[in-house]
Design a protein around this motif. Structure first.
Motif, short mmCIF file in Angstrom:
data_model
loop_
_atom_site.label_atom_id
_atom_site.label_comp_id
_atom_site.label_asym_id
_atom_site.label_seq_id
_atom_site.Cartn_x
_atom_site.Cartn_y
_atom_site.Cartn_z
N THR A 71 76.67 69.08 18.12
CA THR A 71 77.37 69.85 19.50
C THR A 71 77.94 69.01 20.68
N ARG A 72 77.50 67.77 20.47
CA ARG A 72 77.95 66.68 21.75
C ARG A 72 79.28 66.47 21.54
N ARG A 73 79.95 66.97 20.49
CA ARG A 73 81.23 66.60 20.38
C ARG A 73 82.27 67.63 21.20
N TRP A 74 81.64 68.65 21.74
CA TRP A 74 82.23 69.75 22.57
C TRP A 74 83.03 69.21 23.50
N ASN A 75 83.97 69.58 23.59
CA ASN A 75 85.04 69.20 24.92
C ASN A 75 85.05 70.07 25.98
N GLN A 76 84.03 71.00 26.23
CA GLN A 76 83.80 71.98 27.38
C GLN A 76 82.64 71.56 27.88
N TRP A 77 81.93 70.54 27.76
CA TRP A 77 80.38 70.50 28.46
C TRP A 77 80.60 70.31 29.95
N ASP A 78 81.67 69.76 30.61
CA ASP A 78 81.77 69.65 31.88
C ASP A 78 81.89 71.06 32.40
N ASN A 79 82.34 71.89 31.61
CA ASN A 79 82.52 73.53 32.42
C ASN A 79 81.16 74.39 32.23
N VAL A 80 80.15 73.78 31.34
CA VAL A 80 79.19 74.68 30.95
C VAL A 80 78.19 74.63 32.03
N PRO A 81 77.75 75.61 32.67
CA PRO A 81 76.87 75.75 33.86
C PRO A 81 75.47 75.66 33.13
N ALA A 82 74.40 75.19 34.03
CA ALA A 82 73.02 74.96 33.41
C ALA A 82 72.28 76.14 33.06
N ASP A 83 72.81 77.43 33.61
CA ASP A 83 72.28 78.66 33.25
C ASP A 83 73.16 79.41 32.38
N TRP A 84 73.89 78.72 31.48
CA TRP A 84 74.90 79.47 30.41
C TRP A 84 73.92 80.09 29.51
N PRO A 85 74.24 81.61 29.39
CA PRO A 85 73.38 82.43 28.36
C PRO A 85 73.42 81.85 27.13
N GLN A 86 74.32 81.11 26.50
CA GLN A 86 74.41 80.71 25.05
C GLN A 86 73.90 79.14 25.02
N LEU A 87 73.26 78.75 25.90
CA LEU A 87 72.96 77.33 26.05
C LEU A 87 72.05 76.98 24.93
N GLY A 88 71.19 77.84 24.66
CA GLY A 88 70.05 77.60 23.56
C GLY A 88 70.72 77.23 22.02
N PHE A 89 72.10 77.89 22.00
CA PHE A 89 72.75 77.73 20.77
C PHE A 89 73.47 76.44 20.72
N VAL A 90 73.71 75.69 21.82
CA VAL A 90 74.53 74.48 21.71
C VAL A 90 73.85 73.38 22.23
N ALA A 91 72.63 73.51 22.97
CA ALA A 91 71.97 72.21 23.47
C ALA A 91 71.35 71.44 22.17
N TYR A 92 71.83 70.20 22.29
CA TYR A 92 71.59 69.23 20.97
C TYR A 92 70.03 69.06 21.16
N ASN A 93 69.50 68.84 19.80
CA ASN A 93 68.28 68.38 19.61
C ASN A 93 68.46 67.75 18.14
N PRO A 94 67.41 66.75 17.68
CA PRO A 94 67.48 65.94 16.67
C PRO A 94 67.07 66.43 15.51
N SER A 95 67.18 68.03 15.20
CA SER A 95 66.79 68.67 14.14
C SER A 95 67.86 68.82 13.21
N LEU A 96 67.28 69.20 11.77
CA LEU A 96 68.08 69.61 10.93
C LEU A 96 69.37 70.25 11.28
#
Length: 409
Positions: A71-96
């Motif tokens: 998800t770090r490839r996304w070109n919209q990160w500069d426009n994503v607010p800290a409280d974006w409702p869908q953040l949990g689906f795109v916030a990167y973590n080093p999981s499978l």
């Protein structure tokens, strides 16, 4: 305004009242107006591409080089607010969930191997026992909410058994997994507690190995670290929970509201498998999946997609693709996209294990309470407001109270 935002001016919003009232109708309208790949807007009007044709979903999910998962490839990160409702689906973590290439194949291969060793007969027994215990808690009352009191809990109880968790730890895990999927103030803390529980479990399995999934991951020749194992255990149990819960609930709803299944409710089991498969095609729990990210400029379904653009996998829309059904593609088979496809689809044999759990849950319920009746008109049932999942808020039923021995079964 970015190029992607300009491209998506006037695009359909994949959220809001129209989506909540009739998602299937909205998918059909999008496909009529735009074709198999459509510009859409997510919460906050962030642009994305909605891949809703069956062939196009297959194409995107089959090419992990061009349509990647990190998800770090996304070109919209500069426009994503800290409280974006869908953040949990795109916030990167080093999981499978977010690894790619050889690293993903190493991790996914270990998970598949660990799940492949699960005895499906024992798994069914676990699911039947969990179903019986839950039914015992309400069988004598003559009424129940089958989402809250049954469907939402069985997958967690069974997965905890697959993990070889100490029985005393299971109630808190069930509570925290349930809280962690809710988009509210408690979800982050609950998710952290789930991660801590998995870390303790990995530590325990180093000391006391068993015939369970964590032990198999620890002993796997891929050499997984403890951090990798606990992250992937969280992914497995989260993936097993909500989709399987909604699969159970959606199947029960279908069987209570469709006359074709009346004989099954009267005491037969022949149609349970048919109902489970029909739900995957027509009312699948995982409606949409976020997502894939283009690694370079390309074209999909006649649309120009730029590097870093987000593609939403419209799994429910793909299953309903008129081209697929017009040639008989959906009749009596399991080629639906409900478990995803390709390298980042649900790892084998997880779909088989989910089906074992769901089928056992529905059959035990029908065996124990054969005169189940929906307690409200079907039109009064409310669906969860999620863009990603399709499941009922509640499933109230009535039935003839059943005798439960003191202390349960």
């Amino acid at each position: 305004m970015t190029d992607a935002q300009l491209t998506h001016t006037g695009a359909v919003r994949l959220y809001g009242p129209e989506f909540q009232q009739d998602p299937a109708g909205l998918y059909a309208r999008i496909k009529r107006e735009y074709g198999p790949v459509a510009p859409v807007l997510l919460d906050g009007d962030l642009p994305a591409w909605f891949v809703c044709g069956y062939r196009e979903v297959h194409q995107v999910t089959s090419d992990s080089q061009l349509f990647a998962r990190d998800t770090r490839r996304w070109n919209q990160w500069d426009n994503v607010p800290a409280d974006w409702p869908q953040l949990g689906f795109v916030a990167y973590n080093p999981s499978l969930m977010f690894t790619e290439g050889d690293e993903h194949r190493r991790r996914a291969g270990a998970v598949s191997d660990a799940l492949a060793e699960v005895d499906q007969f024992e798994l069914r027994t676990l699911a039947e026992q969990a179903g019986d215990r839950l039914i015992d808690t309400f069988a004598g009352t003559g009424e129940a909410d089958l989402m809250e009191q049954y469907a939402s809990t069985i997958p967690l109880l069974v997965t905890a058994g697959m993990y070889g968790m100490p029985e005393a730890d299971i109630p808190s895990l069930v509570r925290d997994i349930t809280l962690s999927v809710n988009a509210d103030a408690e979800s982050a803390a609950a998710h952290q507690r789930v991660a801590e529980a998995m870390a303790r479990l990995v530590e325990l399995k180093h000391r006391q190995p068993g015939e369970d999934v964590p032990t198999r991951l620890i002993e796997h020749p891929s050499g997984l670290t403890d951090e990798e194992i606990l992250l992937d255990l969280v992914v497995i149990i989260a993936a097993a929970h909500q989709p399987t819960s909604y699969w159970i609930g959606n199947t029960i709803r279908l069987m209570l509201t469709d006359d074709r299944f009346a004989t099954t409710l009267a005491g037969g089991r022949a149609s349970v498998g048919q109902a489970l498969n029909e739900v995957l095609w027509q009312d699948t729990p995982t409606q949409n999946f976020i997502g894939r990210f283009a690694t370079r400029d390309t074209q999909v379904g006649g649309q120009r997609v730029r590097a870093g653009d987000l593609l939403i996998l419209g799994l429910a829309a793909a299953n309903a693709d008129p081209q697929l059904h017009s040639c008989g593609g959906a009749a009596g088979n399991h080629a639906q996209m409900s478990f995803g496809h390709g390298e980042h689809g649900c790892p084998w044999p997880a779909p088989e294990l989910a089906e074992v759990i769901a089928k056992a849950a529905v059959e035990v319920l029908l065996d124990r309470l054969p005169d189940l009746t929906l307690a409200v008109h079907p039109e009064q049932l409310r669906w969860q407001p999620s863009v990603w999942m399709r499941g009922l808020v509640s499933l109230p039923v009535t039935f003839t109270p059943a005798y439960v021995p003191l202390g349960g079964r």
